[in-house]
Design a protein around this motif. Sequence first.
Motif, PDB file in Angstrom:
ATOM      1  N   VAL A  23       0.840  -1.204   0.000  1.00 48.79           N
ATOM      2  CA  VAL A  23       0.000   0.000   0.000  1.00 48.79           C
ATOM      3  C   VAL A  23       0.873   1.252   0.000  1.00 48.79           C
ATOM      4  O   VAL A  23       0.648   2.196  -0.768  1.00 48.79           O
ATOM      5  CB  VAL A  23      -0.937   0.012   1.226  1.00 48.79           C
ATOM      6  N   GLY A  24       1.892   1.250   0.867  1.00 49.65           N
ATOM      7  CA  GLY A  24       2.794   2.394   0.954  1.00 49.65           C
ATOM      8  C   GLY A  24       3.550   2.636  -0.337  1.00 49.65           C
ATOM      9  O   GLY A  24       3.687   3.780  -0.787  1.00 49.65           O
ATOM     10  N   LEU A  25       4.026   1.567  -0.979  1.00 50.20           N
ATOM     11  CA  LEU A  25       4.800   1.708  -2.210  1.00 50.20           C
ATOM     12  C   LEU A  25       3.939   2.170  -3.376  1.00 50.20           C
ATOM     13  O   LEU A  25       4.383   2.982  -4.202  1.00 50.20           O
ATOM     14  CB  LEU A  25       5.489   0.376  -2.549  1.00 50.20           C
ATOM     15  N   VAL A  26       2.707   1.658  -3.454  1.00 48.08           N
ATOM     16  CA  VAL A  26       1.795   2.120  -4.509  1.00 48.08           C
ATOM     17  C   VAL A  26       1.488   3.604  -4.315  1.00 48.08           C
ATOM     18  O   VAL A  26       1.453   4.384  -5.271  1.00 48.08           O
ATOM     19  CB  VAL A  26       0.498   1.292  -4.520  1.00 48.08           C
ATOM     20  N   SER A 179      -0.051  -5.042 -11.475  1.00 47.08           N
ATOM     21  CA  SER A 179      -1.339  -5.603 -11.874  1.00 47.08           C
ATOM     22  C   SER A 179      -1.671  -6.856 -11.075  1.00 47.08           C
ATOM     23  O   SER A 179      -2.839  -7.129 -10.775  1.00 47.08           O
ATOM     24  CB  SER A 179      -1.343  -5.915 -13.377  1.00 47.08           C
ATOM     25  N   HIS A 180      -0.640  -7.621 -10.729  1.00 48.03           N
ATOM     26  CA  HIS A 180      -0.839  -8.790  -9.874  1.00 48.03           C
ATOM     27  C   HIS A 180      -0.667  -8.426  -8.404  1.00 48.03           C
ATOM     28  O   HIS A 180      -1.433  -8.884  -7.546  1.00 48.03           O
ATOM     29  CB  HIS A 180       0.150  -9.898 -10.245  1.00 48.03           C
ATOM     30  N   GLY A 181       0.329  -7.583  -8.134  1.00 46.96           N
ATOM     31  CA  GLY A 181       0.658  -7.259  -6.743  1.00 46.96           C
ATOM     32  C   GLY A 181      -0.450  -6.544  -6.003  1.00 46.96           C
ATOM     33  O   GLY A 181      -0.691  -6.810  -4.818  1.00 46.96           O
ATOM     34  N   VAL A 182      -1.152  -5.624  -6.679  1.00 49.25           N
ATOM     35  CA  VAL A 182      -2.206  -4.863  -6.005  1.00 49.25           C
ATOM     36  C   VAL A 182      -3.358  -5.779  -5.609  1.00 49.25           C
ATOM     37  O   VAL A 182      -3.883  -5.690  -4.491  1.00 49.25           O
ATOM     38  CB  VAL A 182      -2.712  -3.710  -6.898  1.00 49.25           C
ATOM     39  N   SER A 183      -3.762  -6.688  -6.521  1.00 48.97           N
ATOM     40  CA  SER A 183      -4.849  -7.611  -6.176  1.00 48.97           C
ATOM     41  C   SER A 183      -4.402  -8.575  -5.078  1.00 48.97           C
ATOM     42  O   SER A 183      -5.181  -8.913  -4.174  1.00 48.97           O
ATOM     43  CB  SER A 183      -5.301  -8.385  -7.419  1.00 48.97           C
ATOM     44  N   SER A 184      -3.126  -8.993  -5.110  1.00 56.12           N
ATOM     45  CA  SER A 184      -2.596  -9.865  -4.055  1.00 56.12           C
ATOM     46  C   SER A 184      -2.548  -9.133  -2.720  1.00 56.12           C
ATOM     47  O   SER A 184      -2.719  -9.737  -1.657  1.00 56.12           O
ATOM     48  CB  SER A 184      -1.183 -10.345  -4.422  1.00 56.12           C
ATOM     49  N   PHE A 186      -4.707  -6.896  -1.630  1.00 51.51           N
ATOM     50  CA  PHE A 186      -6.049  -6.976  -1.041  1.00 51.51           C
ATOM     51  C   PHE A 186      -6.299  -8.350  -0.438  1.00 51.51           C
ATOM     52  O   PHE A 186      -6.904  -8.486   0.625  1.00 51.51           O
ATOM     53  CB  PHE A 186      -7.112  -6.669  -2.093  1.00 51.51           C
ATOM     54  N   GLN A 187      -5.797  -9.378  -1.128  1.00 55.80           N
ATOM     55  CA  GLN A 187      -5.966 -10.747  -0.632  1.00 55.80           C
ATOM     56  C   GLN A 187      -5.181 -10.951   0.656  1.00 55.80           C
ATOM     57  O   GLN A 187      -5.680 -11.550   1.616  1.00 55.80           O
ATOM     58  CB  GLN A 187      -5.515 -11.741  -1.702  1.00 55.80           C
ATOM     59  N   SER A 188      -3.946 -10.436   0.695  1.00 56.22           N
ATOM     60  CA  SER A 188      -3.108 -10.581   1.886  1.00 56.22           C
ATOM     61  C   SER A 188      -3.713  -9.890   3.095  1.00 56.22           C
ATOM     62  O   SER A 188      -3.592 -10.358   4.230  1.00 56.22           O
ATOM     63  CB  SER A 188      -1.702 -10.014   1.611  1.00 56.22           C
ATOM     64  N   THR A 193     -12.944 -10.835  -1.375  1.00 57.03           N
ATOM     65  CA  THR A 193     -13.958 -11.871  -1.204  1.00 57.03           C
ATOM     66  C   THR A 193     -14.385 -12.388  -2.573  1.00 57.03           C
ATOM     67  O   THR A 193     -14.003 -11.824  -3.610  1.00 57.03           O
ATOM     68  CB  THR A 193     -15.193 -11.320  -0.465  1.00 57.03           C
ATOM     69  N   ARG A 194     -15.196 -13.414  -2.582  1.00 56.48           N
ATOM     70  CA  ARG A 194     -15.666 -13.964  -3.848  1.00 56.48           C
ATOM     71  C   ARG A 194     -16.510 -12.940  -4.604  1.00 56.48           C
ATOM     72  O   ARG A 194     -16.517 -12.906  -5.830  1.00 56.48           O
ATOM     73  CB  ARG A 194     -16.497 -15.225  -3.576  1.00 56.48           C
ATOM     74  N   ASN A 195     -17.197 -12.081  -3.855  1.00 55.37           N
ATOM     75  CA  ASN A 195     -18.079 -11.094  -4.489  1.00 55.37           C
ATOM     76  C   ASN A 195     -17.319  -9.929  -5.122  1.00 55.37           C
ATOM     77  O   ASN A 195     -17.750  -9.385  -6.145  1.00 55.37           O
ATOM     78  CB  ASN A 195     -19.077 -10.540  -3.459  1.00 55.37           C
ATOM     79  N   ASN A 196     -16.200  -9.528  -4.495  1.00 56.09           N
ATOM     80  CA  ASN A 196     -15.492  -8.355  -5.028  1.00 56.09           C
ATOM     81  C   ASN A 196     -14.191  -8.702  -5.742  1.00 56.09           C
ATOM     82  O   ASN A 196     -13.470  -7.793  -6.183  1.00 56.09           O
ATOM     83  CB  ASN A 196     -15.212  -7.348  -3.913  1.00 56.09           C
ATOM     84  N   GLU A 197     -13.874  -9.996  -5.857  1.00 55.65           N
ATOM     85  CA  GLU A 197     -12.604 -10.408  -6.456  1.00 55.65           C
ATOM     86  C   GLU A 197     -12.440  -9.873  -7.875  1.00 55.65           C
ATOM     87  O   GLU A 197     -11.400  -9.291  -8.221  1.00 55.65           O
ATOM     88  CB  GLU A 197     -12.495 -11.937  -6.467  1.00 55.65           C
ATOM     89  N   GLY A 198     -13.471 -10.029  -8.705  1.00 54.71           N
ATOM     90  CA  GLY A 198     -13.383  -9.580 -10.094  1.00 54.71           C
ATOM     91  C   GLY A 198     -13.189  -8.077 -10.192  1.00 54.71           C
ATOM     92  O   GLY A 198     -12.381  -7.589 -10.990  1.00 54.71           O
ATOM     93  N   LEU A 199     -13.904  -7.327  -9.354  1.00 53.80           N
ATOM     94  CA  LEU A 199     -13.807  -5.871  -9.374  1.00 53.80           C
ATOM     95  C   LEU A 199     -12.428  -5.398  -8.927  1.00 53.80           C
ATOM     96  O   LEU A 199     -11.846  -4.487  -9.525  1.00 53.80           O
ATOM     97  CB  LEU A 199     -14.888  -5.273  -8.473  1.00 53.80           C
ATOM     98  N   LEU A 200     -11.886  -6.026  -7.871  1.00 54.65           N
ATOM     99  CA  LEU A 200     -10.572  -5.630  -7.369  1.00 54.65           C
ATOM    100  C   LEU A 200      -9.472  -5.935  -8.382  1.00 54.65           C
ATOM    101  O   LEU A 200      -8.548  -5.135  -8.571  1.00 54.65           O
ATOM    102  CB  LEU A 200     -10.280  -6.324  -6.044  1.00 54.65           C
TER     103      LEU A 200
END
Length: 228
Positions: A23-26, A179-184, A186-188, A193-200
């Motif tokens: 988050v800090g680096l982004v 592109s991968h790190g930001v979604s990861s 949120f997961q970390s 969640t299953r509902n917001n995974e596609g949007l994130l």
Amino acid sequence: MNKILSLATSTLGRKYIMGITGVGLVGFIVIHMLGNWQIFLGQDALNQYAVLLKSSDKVLWGFRLGLLAMIFLHIAAAVSLVIDNRKARPVGYTNESTVQASYASRTMKYSGVIILAFAIYHILHFTAKVTHPKYHEMKVPLDGVMVPDVYGMVIHGFSNPWISIFYIVSVGLLCMHLSHGVSSMFQSLGLMTRNNEGLLKLGAKGLSVVIFLGMSAVPVAVLLNIVN
């Protein structure tokens, strides 16, 4: 203290470290991009921005040390998690195409190394001025005071096509990493969640595209003589 250390070194703790430092680096990248855009406002605007950044050595070095700490913790957590994963699965997949992972996620370690090399060169070039030491002495008037000509340094640096190409390619790898790190991230942090995974995931890709276009705009503008 032992409990805090145990949590920080646990798998979950290291994922949290990666997420929080991510988050800090982004945030730093976005702020850095917005600062770079000052070049489109002219020489005085960019030089004034540079003066503002360097107005307090304590704040500036505190910021730099904090950034270096985040980078170190992010890399250390990532490397240790990769090592643990390899120990848990010493034999790799026999068919790479069967692995449900994006190209960005499978090349994170390679793009990460190149991004680190780019960051080091970028600091040597524009911060330490090792690659162009003459810019330590070059100054221009601003509001009646002689200040370092950061605008001229940026123009001179990006006028070299090889430097601009290296910068653009590195930013592309950075954004593929994001592109991968930001979604990861949120997961970390347990926010996916299953509902917001596609949007994130879509948001992560969108942010990566915006950063790529925003960061690449400066060297492209210099090469096309839009700013000079």
